[in-house]
Design an enzyme around this catalytic site. Structure first.
Site, PDB file in Angstrom:
ATOM      1  N   ASN A 127      21.959 -46.268  23.703  1.00 39.05           N
ATOM      2  CA  ASN A 127      20.971 -45.221  23.982  1.00 39.05           C
ATOM      3  C   ASN A 127      20.060 -45.043  22.773  1.00 39.05           C
ATOM      4  O   ASN A 127      20.229 -45.711  21.762  1.00 39.05           O
ATOM      5  CB  ASN A 127      21.683 -43.909  24.357  1.00 39.05           C
ATOM      6  N   PRO A 186      36.683 -43.025  26.300  1.00 37.21           N
ATOM      7  CA  PRO A 186      37.418 -41.816  25.898  1.00 37.21           C
ATOM      8  C   PRO A 186      36.442 -40.783  25.358  1.00 37.21           C
ATOM      9  O   PRO A 186      35.415 -41.141  24.779  1.00 37.21           O
ATOM     10  CB  PRO A 186      38.340 -42.321  24.780  1.00 37.21           C
ATOM     11  N   LYS A 232      31.211 -26.737  28.370  1.00 35.33           N
ATOM     12  CA  LYS A 232      31.777 -27.795  27.501  1.00 35.33           C
ATOM     13  C   LYS A 232      32.620 -27.199  26.388  1.00 35.33           C
ATOM     14  O   LYS A 232      33.655 -27.745  26.012  1.00 35.33           O
ATOM     15  CB  LYS A 232      30.644 -28.615  26.885  1.00 35.33           C
TER      16      LYS A 232
END
Ligand code: C5P
Length: 401
Positions: free
Chosen positions: A210, A305, A337
Protein backbone atom coordinates in the site's frame (compact mmCIF):
# COMPACT_ATOMS: atom_id res chain seq x y z
CA UNK A 1 22.90 16.22 24.34
CA UNK A 2 19.78 17.86 22.87
CA UNK A 3 19.71 18.20 19.10
CA UNK A 4 17.54 19.46 16.27
CA UNK A 5 17.84 16.60 13.78
CA UNK A 6 14.84 16.47 11.44
CA UNK A 7 13.58 19.76 12.85
CA UNK A 8 12.38 22.62 10.70
CA UNK A 9 13.29 25.92 12.31
CA UNK A 10 11.93 29.23 11.08
CA UNK A 11 14.37 31.85 12.32
CA UNK A 12 12.79 35.30 12.54
CA UNK A 13 15.23 38.18 12.59
CA UNK A 14 14.01 41.62 13.64
CA UNK A 15 15.79 44.96 13.38
CA UNK A 16 18.37 45.35 16.10
CA UNK A 17 22.15 45.54 16.09
CA UNK A 18 22.27 41.94 17.37
CA UNK A 19 20.92 40.90 13.94
CA UNK A 20 24.53 40.42 12.85
CA UNK A 21 24.71 37.47 15.29
CA UNK A 22 21.88 35.75 13.41
CA UNK A 23 24.37 34.60 10.80
CA UNK A 24 26.25 32.66 13.47
CA UNK A 25 22.94 31.44 14.90
CA UNK A 26 21.97 29.91 11.54
CA UNK A 27 25.23 27.94 11.65
CA UNK A 28 24.69 26.80 15.20
CA UNK A 29 21.15 25.62 14.47
CA UNK A 30 22.40 23.71 11.44
CA UNK A 31 25.17 22.13 13.46
CA UNK A 32 22.53 20.76 15.82
CA UNK A 33 20.82 19.25 12.76
CA UNK A 34 18.07 21.78 11.96
CA UNK A 35 16.78 22.75 8.55
CA UNK A 36 16.55 26.56 8.75
CA UNK A 37 14.43 29.07 6.85
CA UNK A 38 14.86 32.75 7.65
CA UNK A 39 12.24 35.49 7.84
CA UNK A 40 13.58 39.05 8.14
CA UNK A 41 11.63 42.15 9.08
CA UNK A 42 12.24 45.38 7.14
CA UNK A 43 14.31 46.66 10.08
CA UNK A 44 16.49 43.54 10.09
CA UNK A 45 17.40 44.15 6.43
CA UNK A 46 18.94 47.49 7.51
CA UNK A 47 21.41 45.63 9.73
CA UNK A 48 22.29 42.53 7.72
CA UNK A 49 21.60 41.62 4.12
CA UNK A 50 19.14 38.87 3.24
CA UNK A 51 21.84 37.54 0.92
CA UNK A 52 24.09 36.65 3.87
CA UNK A 53 21.36 34.65 5.57
CA UNK A 54 20.28 33.13 2.28
CA UNK A 55 23.80 31.90 1.59
CA UNK A 56 24.11 30.42 5.08
CA UNK A 57 20.68 28.83 5.27
CA UNK A 58 20.83 27.63 1.67
CA UNK A 59 17.24 28.82 1.21
CA UNK A 60 15.64 32.02 -0.05
CA UNK A 61 15.05 34.48 2.77
CA UNK A 62 11.45 35.51 3.31
CA UNK A 63 10.78 39.20 3.83
CA UNK A 64 7.36 40.17 2.49
CA UNK A 65 3.85 39.22 3.56
CA UNK A 66 2.16 40.50 0.44
CA UNK A 67 4.41 39.17 -2.28
CA UNK A 68 2.47 37.22 -4.88
CA UNK A 69 5.57 35.37 -6.06
CA UNK A 70 6.69 34.36 -2.56
CA UNK A 71 3.18 33.20 -1.72
CA UNK A 72 3.29 30.93 -4.75
CA UNK A 73 6.47 29.31 -3.40
CA UNK A 74 6.17 29.08 0.37
CA UNK A 75 3.58 31.53 1.64
CA UNK A 76 2.96 32.56 5.23
CA UNK A 77 0.64 29.66 6.02
CA UNK A 78 3.00 27.07 4.51
CA UNK A 79 5.89 28.57 6.47
CA UNK A 80 3.80 28.49 9.64
CA UNK A 81 2.98 24.83 9.04
CA UNK A 82 6.48 23.86 7.93
CA UNK A 83 7.95 25.12 11.21
CA UNK A 84 8.59 22.75 14.08
CA UNK A 85 9.89 25.79 15.91
CA UNK A 86 9.63 29.53 15.39
CA UNK A 87 12.70 31.17 16.87
CA UNK A 88 12.93 34.96 16.85
CA UNK A 89 16.43 36.28 17.46
CA UNK A 90 16.92 39.09 17.96
CA UNK A 91 13.44 39.97 19.22
CA UNK A 92 13.42 43.77 19.56
CA UNK A 93 11.25 45.78 21.97
CA UNK A 94 9.02 46.73 19.05
CA UNK A 95 8.64 43.12 17.94
CA UNK A 96 7.73 42.04 21.48
CA UNK A 97 5.11 44.80 21.58
CA UNK A 98 3.63 43.76 18.25
CA UNK A 99 3.55 40.10 19.28
CA UNK A 100 1.95 40.97 22.62
CA UNK A 101 -0.70 42.97 20.78
CA UNK A 102 -1.36 39.99 18.51
CA UNK A 103 -0.59 42.07 15.43
CA UNK A 104 -0.05 40.51 12.03
CA UNK A 105 1.31 43.52 10.17
CA UNK A 106 4.30 41.86 8.55
CA UNK A 107 5.37 38.35 7.56
CA UNK A 108 7.12 37.50 10.84
CA UNK A 109 4.27 38.49 13.17
CA UNK A 110 1.76 36.79 10.87
CA UNK A 111 3.71 33.52 10.95
CA UNK A 112 4.00 33.87 14.74
CA UNK A 113 0.20 33.95 14.95
CA UNK A 114 -0.38 31.29 12.33
CA UNK A 115 1.94 28.60 13.61
CA UNK A 116 1.10 25.79 16.01
CA UNK A 117 4.81 25.21 16.64
CA UNK A 118 6.52 26.30 19.85
CA UNK A 119 7.80 29.89 19.74
CA UNK A 120 11.08 30.92 21.30
CA UNK A 121 12.16 34.54 21.68
CA UNK A 122 15.68 35.89 22.24
CA UNK A 123 15.10 39.51 23.25
CA UNK A 124 17.75 42.11 22.46
CA UNK A 125 17.55 45.80 23.21
CA UNK A 126 19.01 48.66 25.19
CA UNK A 127 18.97 47.98 28.95
CA UNK A 128 16.62 50.90 29.64
CA UNK A 129 14.17 49.66 27.01
CA UNK A 130 14.32 46.17 28.54
CA UNK A 131 13.67 47.57 32.03
CA UNK A 132 10.75 49.73 30.87
CA UNK A 133 7.45 48.56 32.39
CA UNK A 134 5.90 48.48 28.92
CA UNK A 135 8.43 45.85 27.81
CA UNK A 136 8.07 43.92 31.09
CA UNK A 137 4.30 43.84 30.61
CA UNK A 138 4.69 42.60 27.02
CA UNK A 139 7.10 39.87 28.13
CA UNK A 140 4.67 38.79 30.86
CA UNK A 141 1.78 38.59 28.35
CA UNK A 142 3.87 36.57 25.91
CA UNK A 143 5.09 34.17 28.61
CA UNK A 144 1.50 33.65 29.68
CA UNK A 145 0.58 32.78 26.09
CA UNK A 146 3.24 30.09 25.99
CA UNK A 147 6.11 31.92 24.26
CA UNK A 148 9.46 30.65 25.53
CA UNK A 149 12.31 33.07 26.27
CA UNK A 150 16.07 32.77 26.19
CA UNK A 151 18.00 35.70 27.67
CA UNK A 152 18.60 38.53 27.48
CA UNK A 153 22.09 38.45 28.93
CA UNK A 154 23.66 41.11 31.10
CA UNK A 155 26.70 43.11 30.12
CA UNK A 156 28.14 45.82 27.95
CA UNK A 157 25.89 46.92 25.11
CA UNK A 158 26.56 48.19 21.61
CA UNK A 159 25.31 51.66 22.68
CA UNK A 160 27.84 51.79 25.54
CA UNK A 161 25.33 51.07 28.34
CA UNK A 162 25.84 48.23 30.74
CA UNK A 163 22.93 46.05 31.93
CA UNK A 164 20.39 43.46 30.84
CA UNK A 165 19.31 43.45 27.21
CA UNK A 166 22.14 41.88 25.22
CA UNK A 167 21.03 39.02 23.02
CA UNK A 168 22.16 35.64 24.37
CA UNK A 169 25.08 34.04 22.55
CA UNK A 170 24.05 32.04 19.43
CA UNK A 171 25.27 28.76 20.96
CA UNK A 172 23.10 29.31 24.06
CA UNK A 173 20.08 30.18 21.89
CA UNK A 174 20.55 27.09 19.73
CA UNK A 175 20.88 24.95 22.87
CA UNK A 176 17.69 26.47 24.30
CA UNK A 177 15.92 25.70 21.00
CA UNK A 178 17.06 22.08 21.12
CA UNK A 179 16.12 21.86 24.80
CA UNK A 180 12.49 22.62 23.93
CA UNK A 181 12.25 19.27 22.19
CA UNK A 182 13.61 17.10 24.97
CA UNK A 183 10.91 16.79 27.59
CA UNK A 184 12.21 13.75 29.46
CA UNK A 185 8.54 12.72 29.85
CA UNK A 186 9.40 9.14 28.93
CA UNK A 187 12.91 8.99 30.37
CA UNK A 188 14.05 5.40 30.70
CA UNK A 189 10.89 3.97 29.09
CA UNK A 190 11.07 1.55 26.17
CA UNK A 191 8.89 2.40 23.19
CA UNK A 192 8.34 0.20 20.13
CA UNK A 193 6.71 1.73 17.05
CA UNK A 194 5.61 -0.03 13.86
CA UNK A 195 5.68 2.09 10.71
CA UNK A 196 5.27 2.05 6.96
CA UNK A 197 3.57 -0.52 4.75
CA UNK A 198 4.16 -4.26 4.64
CA UNK A 199 4.96 -6.15 1.45
CA UNK A 200 3.29 -9.48 0.89
CA UNK A 201 5.15 -11.60 -1.64
CA UNK A 202 3.26 -13.07 -4.57
CA UNK A 203 6.27 -14.57 -6.27
CA UNK A 204 10.03 -13.78 -6.16
CA UNK A 205 9.54 -10.42 -7.95
CA UNK A 206 6.04 -9.22 -7.07
CA UNK A 207 4.19 -8.22 -3.95
CA UNK A 208 0.99 -6.68 -2.59
CA UNK A 209 1.44 -3.48 -0.62
CA UNK A 210 0.00 0.00 0.00
CA UNK A 211 0.96 3.67 -0.19
CA UNK A 212 1.89 4.23 3.45
CA UNK A 213 4.91 6.59 3.58
CA UNK A 214 5.90 5.80 7.17
CA UNK A 215 6.12 9.53 7.94
CA UNK A 216 3.80 9.46 10.93
CA UNK A 217 5.56 6.48 12.53
CA UNK A 218 8.98 8.04 11.99
CA UNK A 219 7.78 11.37 13.43
CA UNK A 220 6.52 9.44 16.46
CA UNK A 221 9.90 7.75 16.84
CA UNK A 222 11.56 11.17 16.85
CA UNK A 223 9.05 12.43 19.44
CA UNK A 224 9.65 9.34 21.59
CA UNK A 225 13.42 9.88 21.54
CA UNK A 226 12.90 13.54 22.36
CA UNK A 227 10.79 12.49 25.32
CA UNK A 228 13.78 10.46 26.53
CA UNK A 229 12.52 6.99 25.55
CA UNK A 230 14.67 4.11 24.33
CA UNK A 231 13.00 3.80 20.94
CA UNK A 232 12.78 0.98 18.41
CA UNK A 233 11.14 1.35 15.00
CA UNK A 234 9.95 -1.79 13.29
CA UNK A 235 9.56 -0.50 9.78
CA UNK A 236 8.30 -1.82 6.49
CA UNK A 237 10.03 -0.58 3.32
CA UNK A 238 10.03 3.24 3.30
CA UNK A 239 12.22 6.00 1.88
CA UNK A 240 12.96 7.77 5.14
CA UNK A 241 16.14 8.38 7.12
CA UNK A 242 16.20 6.83 10.59
CA UNK A 243 15.89 9.52 13.26
CA UNK A 244 19.00 9.85 15.38
CA UNK A 245 19.23 7.58 18.43
CA UNK A 246 16.44 5.33 17.14
CA UNK A 247 17.06 1.61 16.69
CA UNK A 248 15.50 0.50 13.42
CA UNK A 249 14.55 -3.02 12.40
CA UNK A 250 13.57 -3.39 8.77
CA UNK A 251 10.91 -5.90 7.86
CA UNK A 252 8.97 -6.83 4.75
CA UNK A 253 5.83 -8.81 5.50
CA UNK A 254 3.21 -8.66 8.26
CA UNK A 255 4.49 -12.00 9.56
CA UNK A 256 8.05 -10.61 9.78
CA UNK A 257 6.71 -7.55 11.57
CA UNK A 258 4.78 -9.67 14.05
CA UNK A 259 7.84 -11.82 14.77
CA UNK A 260 10.04 -8.78 15.52
CA UNK A 261 7.35 -7.12 17.62
CA UNK A 262 6.71 -10.25 19.70
CA UNK A 263 10.43 -10.55 20.38
CA UNK A 264 10.48 -6.94 21.59
CA UNK A 265 7.30 -7.09 23.70
CA UNK A 266 8.76 -8.45 26.96
CA UNK A 267 11.05 -5.41 27.14
CA UNK A 268 8.55 -2.83 25.99
CA UNK A 269 6.56 -0.29 28.03
CA UNK A 270 4.63 1.35 25.22
CA UNK A 271 3.73 -0.23 21.88
CA UNK A 272 2.51 2.09 19.12
CA UNK A 273 1.17 0.47 15.96
CA UNK A 274 1.38 3.00 13.18
CA UNK A 275 2.13 0.59 10.33
CA UNK A 276 -0.34 0.08 7.52
CA UNK A 277 -0.19 -3.69 7.78
CA UNK A 278 -1.61 -5.59 4.80
CA UNK A 279 -4.80 -7.29 5.98
CA UNK A 280 -4.22 -10.21 3.59
CA UNK A 281 -1.27 -11.97 1.97
CA UNK A 282 -1.24 -14.32 -1.00
CA UNK A 283 -2.18 -17.75 0.35
CA UNK A 284 0.68 -19.34 -1.62
CA UNK A 285 3.90 -17.68 -2.67
CA UNK A 286 4.94 -18.96 -6.09
CA UNK A 287 8.51 -20.28 -6.11
CA UNK A 288 9.06 -18.94 -9.62
CA UNK A 289 7.89 -15.78 -11.36
CA UNK A 290 4.24 -16.24 -12.30
CA UNK A 291 4.00 -16.34 -16.10
CA UNK A 292 1.34 -14.45 -17.93
CA UNK A 293 -1.14 -16.70 -19.68
CA UNK A 294 -4.84 -16.77 -19.06
CA UNK A 295 -6.92 -13.64 -19.51
CA UNK A 296 -8.10 -13.92 -15.88
CA UNK A 297 -6.40 -15.52 -12.95
CA UNK A 298 -7.52 -15.86 -9.36
CA UNK A 299 -5.46 -14.90 -6.40
CA UNK A 300 -6.28 -16.59 -3.14
CA UNK A 301 -5.58 -14.48 -0.07
CA UNK A 302 -4.99 -15.46 3.50
CA UNK A 303 -5.81 -13.18 6.45
CA UNK A 304 -2.71 -11.74 8.13
CA UNK A 305 -2.32 -11.77 11.91
CA UNK A 306 -3.35 -8.57 13.66
CA UNK A 307 -0.06 -7.48 15.19
CA UNK A 308 -1.52 -4.85 17.48
CA UNK A 309 -4.33 -7.07 18.79
CA UNK A 310 -1.82 -9.90 19.36
CA UNK A 311 0.49 -7.67 21.40
CA UNK A 312 -2.44 -6.16 23.33
CA UNK A 313 -3.62 -9.67 24.25
CA UNK A 314 -0.20 -10.94 25.27
CA UNK A 315 0.71 -11.64 28.88
CA UNK A 316 2.05 -8.49 30.64
CA UNK A 317 1.08 -6.45 27.60
CA UNK A 318 2.64 -3.03 27.25
CA UNK A 319 0.53 0.14 27.01
CA UNK A 320 -0.86 -0.23 23.49
CA UNK A 321 -1.69 2.56 21.05
CA UNK A 322 -3.31 1.94 17.67
CA UNK A 323 -4.25 4.04 14.68
CA UNK A 324 -7.57 3.96 12.91
CA UNK A 325 -7.50 5.36 9.40
CA UNK A 326 -11.13 5.70 8.38
CA UNK A 327 -13.15 7.34 5.64
CA UNK A 328 -16.61 7.37 7.29
CA UNK A 329 -17.95 7.38 10.86
CA UNK A 330 -14.37 7.86 11.97
CA UNK A 331 -14.98 8.07 15.72
CA UNK A 332 -17.47 5.22 15.89
CA UNK A 333 -15.16 2.81 14.08
CA UNK A 334 -12.18 4.01 16.10
CA UNK A 335 -13.92 3.44 19.42
CA UNK A 336 -14.95 -0.01 18.18
CA UNK A 337 -11.31 -0.85 17.44
CA UNK A 338 -10.18 0.47 20.81
CA UNK A 339 -12.54 -2.00 22.45
CA UNK A 340 -12.28 -4.96 20.09
CA UNK A 341 -8.50 -4.97 20.01
CA UNK A 342 -8.24 -4.31 23.75
CA UNK A 343 -6.16 -1.14 23.38
CA UNK A 344 -5.28 1.59 25.83
CA UNK A 345 -5.51 4.35 23.24
CA UNK A 346 -6.44 4.87 19.60
CA UNK A 347 -5.59 7.67 17.21
CA UNK A 348 -8.30 8.23 14.63
CA UNK A 349 -7.76 10.02 11.38
CA UNK A 350 -9.96 10.71 8.42
CA UNK A 351 -8.06 9.53 5.36
CA UNK A 352 -10.79 10.66 2.97
CA UNK A 353 -9.23 14.15 3.33
CA UNK A 354 -6.15 14.19 1.07
CA UNK A 355 -4.58 17.07 3.07
CA UNK A 356 -4.08 14.80 6.07
CA UNK A 357 -4.03 11.29 4.65
CA UNK A 358 -1.39 8.90 3.39
CA UNK A 359 1.82 10.50 2.25
CA UNK A 360 0.77 14.07 3.15
CA UNK A 361 2.95 16.28 5.36
CA UNK A 362 0.14 17.15 7.74
CA UNK A 363 -2.22 15.30 9.94
CA UNK A 364 -5.21 16.03 12.17
CA UNK A 365 -6.43 13.38 14.57
CA UNK A 366 -8.78 12.57 17.39
CA UNK A 367 -7.30 10.54 20.20
CA UNK A 368 -9.59 8.25 22.16
CA UNK A 369 -8.98 6.28 25.31
CA UNK A 370 -11.27 4.49 27.70
CA UNK A 371 -12.51 7.52 29.55
CA UNK A 372 -11.46 10.45 27.46
CA UNK A 373 -10.73 11.94 24.09
CA UNK A 374 -8.81 14.83 22.61
CA UNK A 375 -8.75 16.46 19.19
CA UNK A 376 -5.43 17.53 17.73
CA UNK A 377 -5.96 20.10 15.00
CA UNK A 378 -4.24 19.99 11.63
CA UNK A 379 -0.50 20.48 11.97
CA UNK A 380 2.73 18.97 10.66
CA UNK A 381 3.19 15.28 11.44
CA UNK A 382 6.10 16.28 13.70
CA UNK A 383 3.88 18.62 15.73
CA UNK A 384 1.10 16.03 15.95
CA UNK A 385 3.64 13.40 17.00
CA UNK A 386 4.90 15.64 19.78
CA UNK A 387 1.41 16.27 21.12
CA UNK A 388 0.53 12.60 20.81
CA UNK A 389 3.62 11.57 22.73
CA UNK A 390 2.66 13.95 25.55
CA UNK A 391 -0.81 12.42 25.71
CA UNK A 392 0.58 8.89 25.56
CA UNK A 393 3.06 9.66 28.36
CA UNK A 394 0.26 11.09 30.49
CA UNK A 395 -2.16 8.19 29.99
CA UNK A 396 0.64 5.64 30.30
CA UNK A 397 1.59 7.23 33.64
CA UNK A 398 -2.06 7.19 34.78
CA UNK A 399 -2.45 3.52 33.78
CA UNK A 400 0.52 2.52 35.93
CA UNK A 401 -0.55 4.51 39.02
O1 C5P B 1 -8.13 -2.95 11.88
P1 C5P B 1 -7.30 -1.87 11.29
O2 C5P B 1 -6.34 -2.34 10.25
O3 C5P B 1 -8.05 -0.67 10.85
O4 C5P B 1 -6.46 -1.35 12.55
C1 C5P B 1 -5.48 -0.41 12.43
C2 C5P B 1 -4.52 -0.51 13.57
O5 C5P B 1 -4.13 -1.85 13.78
C3 C5P B 1 -3.26 0.21 13.27
O6 C5P B 1 -2.74 0.65 14.51
C4 C5P B 1 -2.38 -0.86 12.63
O7 C5P B 1 -1.01 -0.57 12.77
C5 C5P B 1 -2.77 -2.07 13.42
N1 C5P B 1 -2.74 -3.33 12.65
C6 C5P B 1 -1.81 -4.33 12.99
N2 C5P B 1 -1.81 -5.51 12.31
C7 C5P B 1 -2.69 -5.75 11.33
C8 C5P B 1 -3.63 -4.77 10.98
C9 C5P B 1 -3.62 -3.57 11.66
O8 C5P B 1 -1.00 -4.09 13.89
N3 C5P B 1 -2.66 -6.90 10.69
Amino acid sequence: MAHLFNRNVVLGVSGGIAAYKSAELVRQLQELGADVRVIMTRGACEFITPLTLQALSGRPVHTELLDAEAELGMGHIELARWADLLLIAPATADLLARLAAGRADDLLTTVALATAAPRLLAPAMNQQMWRDPATSANVAVLAERGFHMVGPADGEQACGDVGPGRMEQPAAIAAAAAGLFSSGLLAGKRVVITAGPTREALDPVRYLSNHSSGKMGFALAQAAVDAGAQTTLVSGPVELPTPDHVRRLNVQSAQDMLRECLALTPACDIFIACAAVADYRPADVAGQKIKKGDERITLELQRNPDILATIAASAAAPFTVGFAAETTDVLTYARGKLENKGLDMIVANDVSDSAIGFNSENNAVTVLWRNGSRELEQASKAAIARELMELIAKEFGASRD
